[in-house]
Design an enzyme around this catalytic site. Structure first.
Site, PDB file in Angstrom:
ATOM      1  N   ARG A  21       0.935 -12.391   0.718  1.00 15.78           N
ATOM      2  CA  ARG A  21      -0.201 -12.163  -0.171  1.00 15.78           C
ATOM      3  C   ARG A  21       0.008 -10.891  -0.982  1.00 15.78           C
ATOM      4  NH1 ARG A  21      -4.919  -9.706   1.242  1.00 15.78           N
ATOM      5  NH2 ARG A  21      -4.643 -10.221   3.443  1.00 15.78           N
ATOM      6  N   TYR A  55     -11.154 -21.901 -24.045  1.00 13.39           N
ATOM      7  CA  TYR A  55     -11.146 -22.828 -22.916  1.00 13.39           C
ATOM      8  C   TYR A  55     -12.499 -22.805 -22.198  1.00 13.39           C
ATOM      9  CZ  TYR A  55     -10.076 -24.393 -18.150  1.00 13.39           C
ATOM     10  OH  TYR A  55     -10.102 -25.020 -16.937  1.00 13.39           O
ATOM     11  N   ASP A 100      -5.286 -14.359 -24.400  1.00 16.23           N
ATOM     12  CA  ASP A 100      -4.785 -15.552 -23.718  1.00 16.23           C
ATOM     13  C   ASP A 100      -3.678 -16.128 -24.591  1.00 16.23           C
ATOM     14  OD1 ASP A 100      -4.347 -18.165 -22.739  1.00 16.23           O
ATOM     15  OD2 ASP A 100      -6.370 -18.254 -21.914  1.00 16.23           O
ATOM     16  N   LYS A 141       0.509 -24.622 -17.729  1.00 20.05           N
ATOM     17  CA  LYS A 141       0.758 -25.310 -18.989  1.00 20.05           C
ATOM     18  C   LYS A 141       2.233 -25.206 -19.407  1.00 20.05           C
ATOM     19  CE  LYS A 141      -3.725 -26.002 -19.007  1.00 20.05           C
ATOM     20  NZ  LYS A 141      -4.293 -25.046 -18.039  1.00 20.05           N
TER      21      LYS A 141
END
Length: 385
Positions: free
Chosen positions: A50, A102, A174, A199
């Protein structure tokens, strides 16, 4: 003598050029949650996945170099990367965002974090006067998508960065649609760059990933702490998939963009189509600005049909193209934003933007262009039969 490597070479080899311990060309998947210590205060540099994992570290370092940043941080999704950025702010802070973006980003700001006192103002960031007018004493950041989703509106990153600097604000961009291959917001003045690695970076519709890239060490340290504490970290296997995907990023994008331009022109010539929204069309409003700040147009476009009754028929009739959410993979996808990606955007905003029953979005892949155009042509013409 040190050889300065090009984007394509770094993308293919990664920052390490493979595994130095074994010589493996494909960087290994370190599928381990924890790592053995050699003794007290004698760590290998990895303790718990982590906090950090070698495979994720390779993906992060590779993307940081490609994006022109000091460091990148890998998350389990694009939304979790945006969430980490939100945690940089506190109750009462104001964030200015692009009004066309988005739907998941809107949901985070207007639903999840509104309850924590974070204020979001959505404006048309293509007009910098709107940004300046929205700034108040509590404003802390400007968050933009360019090109935007789904209307492909282009915002001037340099101009936004100038306004932000004058007002001591962060600029978050973004960069999912163009990726660092076509656009580098950090070089244009942005402070942080966000990617949905799901993506184009991954490129095969087979993983979930998100990234934040930046240069400011203090901000990056805060984000690293948030990253480890909230736990939405990129898994070793998905990190490896990102590394694999990035190897062909430039080839995929160039081919998909080539297809996109041809499809956009085909749609423009079709009598059933009212308008095409694609940055690569010379008559598109954002074309010249995009050329100034980017080296490509990307592979996502939207188009408006003249009669909304033909939409269901098109979605049912495509054979090569798949009716599915998401974008950026090798397969071409068609999406209906009003019921899918942007269903939760308020009606007044959707109406103002033109996200309605007439709008469809295409994520263009790398299939044979003749097959794609024939598929679209057959689907649109099937309405007449």
């Amino acid at each position: 003598m040190t050889l300065k490597k090009s984007f394509e070479t770094i993308a293919v080899s990664g920052v390490s050029g493979g595994d130095k311990a074994t010589g493996a060309i494909s960087f290994p998947i370190y599928q381990s949650a924890t790592f053995k210590h050699h003794g007290l205060n004698n760590s290998t540099g990895y303790d718990y996945s982590r906090a950090q994992n070698p495979t994720r570290e390779e993906a992060e370092k590779t993307l940081a170099v490609l994006e022109g940043g000091k460091e990148a941080i890998g998350f389990s999704s694009g939304v979790s990367a945006i969430t980490a950025c939100i945690h940089l702010f506190k109750s009462g802070d104001n964030i200015i965002l692009s009004d066309d973006l988005y739907g998941g980003t809107y949901r985070l700001f207007e639903e999840t974090y509104k309850d924590f006192g974070l204020q979001a103002i959505f404006v048309d960031t293509t007009n910098t006067k709107n940004i300046t007018a929205a700034i108040n004493e509590n404003t802390k950041a400007i968050f933009i998508e360019t090109p935007s989703n789904p209307m492909m509106k282009v915002t001037d990153i340099r101009a936004v960065a100038k306004i932000a600097k004058e007002n001591k604000l962060l600029v978050i961009v973004d960069n999912t649609f163009l990726t660092p291959y076509y656009q580098k917001p950090l070089e244009l003045g942005a402070d942080l760059v966000i990617h949905s690695g799901t993506k184009f970076l991954g490129g095969h519709h087979d993983l979930l990933a998100g990234f934040i890239v930046g240069n400011d060490e203090q901000i990056l340290q805060r984000l690293r702490r948030i990253h480890m504490s909230t736990g939405a970290t990129l898994s070793p296997f998905d990190s490896w998939l990102i590394l694999r995907g990035i190897k062909t990023l430039h080839i995929r994008l160039d081919r998909a963009q080539e297809n996109s331009i041809k499809i956009a022109k085909f749609l423009e010539s079709n009598s059933n189509i009212e308008k095409v929204y694609y940055v690569g069309l010379e008559n598109f409003e954002g074309y010249e600005l995009n050329k100034k700040q980017s080296t490509g147009f990307g592979a996502t476009l939207s188009f408006r049909v003249k009669d909304k009754k033909i939409v269901p028929k098109i979605l049912e009739s495509v054979k090569v193209i798949r009716f599915a959410e998401s974008l950026g993979g090798v397969e071409t996808l068609i999406t209906y934003p009003i019921t899918q990606t942007h269903s939760e955007i308020p009606e007044d905003i959707k109406k103002r933007l033109g996200v309605d029953e007439y709008l469809l979005r295409l994520s263009v892949g790398i299939e044979n262009i003749d097959d794609l155009i024939k598929d679209l042509e057959n689907a649109i013409n099937s309405v007449k039969s």
